[in-house]
Design a protein around this motif. Sequence first.
Motif, PDB file in Angstrom:
ATOM      1  N   VAL A 432       0.961  -0.893  -0.354  1.00 47.67           N
ATOM      2  CA  VAL A 432       0.233   0.075   0.186  1.00 47.67           C
ATOM      3  C   VAL A 432       1.176   1.406   0.261  1.00 47.67           C
ATOM      4  O   VAL A 432       0.549   2.144  -0.840  1.00 47.67           O
ATOM      5  N   LYS A 433       1.612   1.164   1.053  1.00 51.21           N
ATOM      6  CA  LYS A 433       2.919   2.359   0.833  1.00 51.21           C
ATOM      7  C   LYS A 433       3.349   2.557  -0.293  1.00 51.21           C
ATOM      8  O   LYS A 433       4.142   3.840  -1.248  1.00 51.21           O
ATOM      9  N   LEU A 446      -8.141   6.169  -0.189  1.00 55.93           N
ATOM     10  CA  LEU A 446      -8.435   4.439   0.668  1.00 55.93           C
ATOM     11  C   LEU A 446      -9.632   3.402  -0.056  1.00 55.93           C
ATOM     12  O   LEU A 446      -8.994   2.542  -0.233  1.00 55.93           O
ATOM     13  N   LYS A 447     -10.360   4.304  -0.540  1.00 50.11           N
ATOM     14  CA  LYS A 447     -11.469   3.376  -1.204  1.00 50.11           C
ATOM     15  C   LYS A 447     -10.875   2.620  -3.080  1.00 50.11           C
ATOM     16  O   LYS A 447     -10.476   1.896  -2.669  1.00 50.11           O
ATOM     17  N   MET A 448      -9.375   2.947  -3.881  1.00 54.06           N
ATOM     18  CA  MET A 448      -9.281   3.061  -3.997  1.00 54.06           C
ATOM     19  C   MET A 448      -8.217   2.024  -4.498  1.00 54.06           C
ATOM     20  O   MET A 448      -8.413   0.915  -4.816  1.00 54.06           O
ATOM     21  N   ILE A 449      -7.049   2.269  -2.550  1.00 51.19           N
ATOM     22  CA  ILE A 449      -5.942   1.944  -2.858  1.00 51.19           C
ATOM     23  C   ILE A 449      -6.651   0.591  -1.942  1.00 51.19           C
ATOM     24  O   ILE A 449      -6.221  -1.378  -2.230  1.00 51.19           O
ATOM     25  N   SER A 450      -7.942   0.380  -1.032  1.00 53.21           N
ATOM     26  CA  SER A 450      -8.437  -0.622  -1.154  1.00 53.21           C
ATOM     27  C   SER A 450      -8.843  -2.015  -1.973  1.00 53.21           C
ATOM     28  O   SER A 450      -8.715  -3.221  -1.770  1.00 53.21           O
ATOM     29  N   ALA A 451      -9.191  -1.234  -2.739  1.00 55.83           N
ATOM     30  CA  ALA A 451      -9.743  -2.194  -3.957  1.00 55.83           C
ATOM     31  C   ALA A 451      -8.470  -2.525  -5.276  1.00 55.83           C
ATOM     32  O   ALA A 451      -9.148  -4.022  -5.084  1.00 55.83           O
ATOM     33  N   PHE A 468       2.366   3.142  10.508  1.00 56.04           N
ATOM     34  CA  PHE A 468       3.018   3.854   9.818  1.00 56.04           C
ATOM     35  C   PHE A 468       2.528   5.632  10.947  1.00 56.04           C
ATOM     36  O   PHE A 468       3.309   6.741  10.362  1.00 56.04           O
ATOM     37  N   GLY A 469       1.944   5.686  12.083  1.00 58.80           N
ATOM     38  CA  GLY A 469       2.140   6.155  13.238  1.00 58.80           C
ATOM     39  C   GLY A 469       1.475   7.430  13.295  1.00 58.80           C
ATOM     40  O   GLY A 469       1.096   8.922  12.949  1.00 58.80           O
ATOM     41  N   GLU A 470       0.313   7.606  11.358  1.00 55.80           N
ATOM     42  CA  GLU A 470      -0.091   8.620  10.723  1.00 55.80           C
ATOM     43  C   GLU A 470      -1.215   8.198   9.536  1.00 55.80           C
ATOM     44  O   GLU A 470      -1.000   6.859   9.190  1.00 55.80           O
ATOM     45  N   SER A 471      -2.228   8.852  10.034  1.00 55.56           N
ATOM     46  CA  SER A 471      -3.390   8.896   8.834  1.00 55.56           C
ATOM     47  C   SER A 471      -3.006   8.034   7.144  1.00 55.56           C
ATOM     48  O   SER A 471      -2.268   8.893   6.813  1.00 55.56           O
ATOM     49  N   PHE A 472      -4.053   7.504   6.342  1.00 60.18           N
ATOM     50  CA  PHE A 472      -3.584   7.661   5.735  1.00 60.18           C
ATOM     51  C   PHE A 472      -3.570   8.912   4.619  1.00 60.18           C
ATOM     52  O   PHE A 472      -2.691   9.684   3.671  1.00 60.18           O
ATOM     53  N   SER A 473      -4.545  10.120   5.198  1.00 61.39           N
ATOM     54  CA  SER A 473      -4.450  11.841   4.339  1.00 61.39           C
ATOM     55  C   SER A 473      -3.805  12.751   4.710  1.00 61.39           C
ATOM     56  O   SER A 473      -2.972  13.066   4.230  1.00 61.39           O
ATOM     57  N   GLN A 474      -3.027  11.500   6.043  1.00 59.82           N
ATOM     58  CA  GLN A 474      -1.676  12.834   6.392  1.00 59.82           C
ATOM     59  C   GLN A 474      -0.455  12.776   5.795  1.00 59.82           C
ATOM     60  O   GLN A 474      -0.020  13.292   5.365  1.00 59.82           O
ATOM     61  N   TYR A 475      -0.567  11.168   5.390  1.00 63.98           N
ATOM     62  CA  TYR A 475       0.872  10.331   4.287  1.00 63.98           C
ATOM     63  C   TYR A 475       0.906  11.103   3.356  1.00 63.98           C
ATOM     64  O   TYR A 475       1.831  11.490   2.972  1.00 63.98           O
ATOM     65  N   VAL A 476      -0.662  11.189   2.835  1.00 67.94           N
ATOM     66  CA  VAL A 476      -0.554  11.781   1.098  1.00 67.94           C
ATOM     67  C   VAL A 476      -0.562  12.645   1.298  1.00 67.94           C
ATOM     68  O   VAL A 476       0.531  13.603   0.388  1.00 67.94           O
TER      69      VAL A 476
END
Length: 531
Positions: A432-433, A446-451, A468-476
Amino acid sequence: MYRAIIVDDEADVREGLQLLVNWQERGFRIVGEAANGAEALAYMPIWRPDFVITDIRMPVLDGLEYIRKVRRQFPEIAVVVMSAYGEFHYAQEAIQLGVLDFLLKPLTRQSLAQCMDKAKALLDERDQLRGRERAERQFIQEKWLQELCRGKLVKPDELKLIGDMLHCEDDECFQVLLLEMDDYERYVAECSESELDLKRFMIRNIAAEIGCKRGWLQTYEDSQERIGMLLRHDPRKRPELETLCSEIRDSLRRFVKISVSIGIGKPYRSWQSIRQSRHEALQALEYMLLEGKGGVFHYGQLERYYHSGDRPSAGQAPFNIDTIIRSLDDTDPVRLNRELDLFFEKIRTGAKTPELVRGLCLELIMGMVRLVREYDGDVSRIFGERLQEYETVFVKRSLDALRQRIGELSRRTAQYLSELRAARLPDVMQEVKAFIDEHYSDDISLKMISAHVYKNPAYLGQLFKATFGESFSQYVTRLRIEKAKELLRKDQLRVYEIAEKVGYVTLDTFYQRFKQMTGMNPTEYKHKISS
């Protein structure tokens, strides 16, 4: 200041000798004078002189006979003889009696001063020798007392020797009292060894001074943090014993600012049972865990708790150990802290004995160990190579200290479990990363990646943050802004072009996110790095 007397049948001579030199400057104080040997001998027990200066020819009892009697009764006294010229034949006999010096009358200031200096040097040497002998006796006696109280003296001849040493009768009862420094761990951290020794000395000195008034036998160093006392037991004076213990405790607190807790063992008649009295004093001290430090704990008043049959086991008692373990497993620090507070509050109100308290805390630590092992973790990382942290339960002397240490262990365990869980996550999270790192400039979600990885979007978001210690949106957002900063430093692209390259559809959104991350807008950042 040494005590001196003058013996001479002539009052003028006695008075003259007192005025001839300054006795105090030379370390002496005149405590008496006599007109003959018989008078001087009668007052010897009262005067207790260290130094005698005496004439030879006197009525009733002459000087030589007086010296003979002094030598038999008081052999350590320094004696100086005075004599007229015509009596010099007495000198040989006086020297045979062990006199320090033989002075000829009339005495001069210089001859008397030299004689006194010689006497003082001899007495100083005597006192030093006495001090060394006293210290040696004290050391031997204390060593034997330590061995006795620890049950290492068992032979009849050894026990008889300790009884003789302490001047005890065969039918007397004895008990052990222990004084423990409440803040010993802090003293070790903050004080030098000499300062610690001074604190031990002050505790021992004050305890001995108060105790000796009531015939207490001997103090000894029981351990680095404890001073022991062996007491003669008198059942009629038990209230007085506890009053005196309180006096020792309060005196230490008031005069030298040292807080101690005192444990008292039961009395025993045989020397072989003294070790049991010491063991009971140690058990009594355990109650500071429940009652707090600074108290006087008498085993005789507490032993009913040790022998009560209604002590609940950890499994039966309403203690929330399982809930604490679940909090560790769930990595919920707020819940964990709340459950630990509840656990120790139940201990304060529901645990009757230190034994039960320590048993419950041991079960809690063992639960942590089992949990780490379930995750295939290295137990020694948290609890030591030989699980030394188990010792925490036995060395902490207050509930607050125990709560603090177990809280630290719990937090470290929770953090380690979090690391172990992250290490056990499937490689899909790395996938995912990698996907995000490659497609950050696209309109990803997240929806696109989860698929893409066949995971539930909400669950994938939780896994991402746990890993990773942070949310998906924070990382992006962080990744896009870092890439934008690189482009602003290297390329001559316009700001709106950079926004598009890092995945922002509108320039306003790019400006807003950039300022949130850096504290300035892209244009300000570009000017800053250019200058």
